[in-house]
Write an enzyme that holds these catalytic residues in place. Structure first.
Site, PDB file in Angstrom:
ATOM      1  N   LYS A  53    -103.683  42.584  54.242  1.00 45.32           N
ATOM      2  CA  LYS A  53    -103.171  41.306  54.743  1.00 45.32           C
ATOM      3  C   LYS A  53    -104.267  40.248  54.804  1.00 45.32           C
ATOM      4  O   LYS A  53    -105.405  40.538  55.187  1.00 45.32           O
ATOM      5  CB  LYS A  53    -102.566  41.505  56.145  1.00 45.32           C
ATOM      6  CG  LYS A  53    -101.512  42.607  56.186  1.00 45.32           C
ATOM      7  CD  LYS A  53    -100.970  42.827  57.575  1.00 45.32           C
ATOM      8  CE  LYS A  53    -100.108  44.067  57.624  1.00 45.32           C
ATOM      9  NZ  LYS A  53    -100.901  45.318  57.682  1.00 45.32           N
ATOM     10  N   ASP A 104    -100.859  51.119  55.256  1.00 40.66           N
ATOM     11  CA  ASP A 104    -100.726  49.725  55.665  1.00 40.66           C
ATOM     12  C   ASP A 104    -101.990  49.291  56.401  1.00 40.66           C
ATOM     13  O   ASP A 104    -102.226  49.670  57.547  1.00 40.66           O
ATOM     14  CB  ASP A 104     -99.499  49.547  56.559  1.00 40.66           C
ATOM     15  CG  ASP A 104     -99.279  48.083  56.905  1.00 40.66           C
ATOM     16  OD1 ASP A 104     -98.662  47.380  56.095  1.00 40.66           O
ATOM     17  OD2 ASP A 104     -99.749  47.655  57.978  1.00 40.66           O
TER      18      ASP A 104
END
Length: 317
Positions: free
Chosen positions: A70, A36
């Protein structure tokens, strides 16, 4: 999980740049396949080096990895979404993302990559009074540009972080490509049960960041020492009953309630410990841990933006 994403991922926030490549390589060796990342973490280039080395050594293939990144706040305008995505792909040395998320429902004034990258929160850090400058970009416009990334093959799944229930309802009213993931802060002090239930009702998977609670925030002075969940009575009782550490109990609680989790550590023994969650908490243990809820949010823009960036910008109140 509706996606093929491994339920336990490796979080890359706050891993020092000089340690990132070696840490990522160790994480692959420990068994992690879900990573992530985010442009704002400032270590995607080093993460890419670690992943590339793991693949070159034959430890893992790209197909076995799940890589999330992101979209940062300054790239919300539709003209800049693909630019931001491609920069992260280049840094990570990959051709596509398994998942790409809107990092915050906060649009900030564009800062060109050649001016400053990652752009962070304030528009001009050299100004006499550095502040955030909001950009007039509606979230639906950003989402349409995210959908275009899927259609171009740059991204397999798209989703959002840090959305509240109202924004989730709104997103589902206009999304042509439905969000695959909602990533939110969640731990026993912030159970977010209604928001998680809403996401599941819409068929959206949920990832909980900061699954250990305050641990991520001590070094940032965003949590007090007494707020650690590792010493909470129901957690310690369950740890003793199962012969596990309090951290493993907290992570198991997160998995067992149906969320993915993304713990972070630079220590190889902790990496393996955080994956060793093959035990079952009883309903009584789950309920006792959930009863610790205080709606205590550690990662709150309504608090840290004013303290750190001279701008009051709540999104949850």
């Amino acid at each position: 999980m509706n996606t093929d994403m491994p339920a336990v991922g490796f979080g890359l926030w706050k891993i020092p740049l000089e340690d990132t490549a070696a840490t990522v390589l160790e994480a692959v060796k420990a068994g992690y396949r879900h990573f992530d990342s985010a442009a704002d973490y400032g270590n995607e280039g080093e993460t890419g080096k670690g992943l590339s080395q793991a693949m070159q050594e034959g430890l893992v293939t790209r197909e076995e990895l799940w890589i999330t990144s992101k979209l940062w706040n300054t790239f919300h305008a539709p003209d800049h979404v693909e630019e931001a995505c491609r920069q992260s792909l280049d840094d990570l040395k990959i051709d596509f993302f398994d998942l790409y998320l809107i990092h915050f429902p906060i649009a900030l004034e564009y800062v060109p990559i050649e001016t400053r990258y990652p752009p962070e929160w304030v528009y001009d850090p050299d100004a006499q009074n550095p502040v955030m400058i909001p950009a007039k970009v509606p979230l639906h416009a950003t989402w349409a540009a995210m959908e275009a990334l899927v259609e171009k093959g740059l991204v397999k799944n798209i989703g959002v972080c840090n959305y509240n229930s109202g924004l989730v309802h709104d997103l589902m009213a206009y999304a042509r490509i439905k969000p695959a993931m909602l990533q939110i802060e969640s731990h026993p002090y912030l159970t977010q049960e209604r928001l998680i239930r809403l996401a599941k009702d819409y068929g959206i998977d949920v990832t909980a960041f900061s699954p250990l609670g305050a641990q991520s925030y001590f070094e940032l002075d965003m949590a007090a020492e007494g707020e650690s969940l590792l010493g909470a009575a129901p957690v310690m009782v369950a740890a003793s009953a199962h012969g596990k550490t309090p951290a493993q109990v907290l992570l198991r609680w997160g998995i067992q309630r149906g969320t993915a989790i993304i713990p972070k550590t630079t220590k190889p023994d902790r990496m393996r410990e955080n994956l060793d969650l093959d035990f079952e908490l009883s309903q009584v243990e789950m309920a006792a841990i959930s009863s610790l809820n205080q709606n205590r949010r550690f990662n709150d823009p309504g608090t840290f933006t004013e303290a750190a960036f001279g701008t009051f910008h709540p999104i949850y109140d």
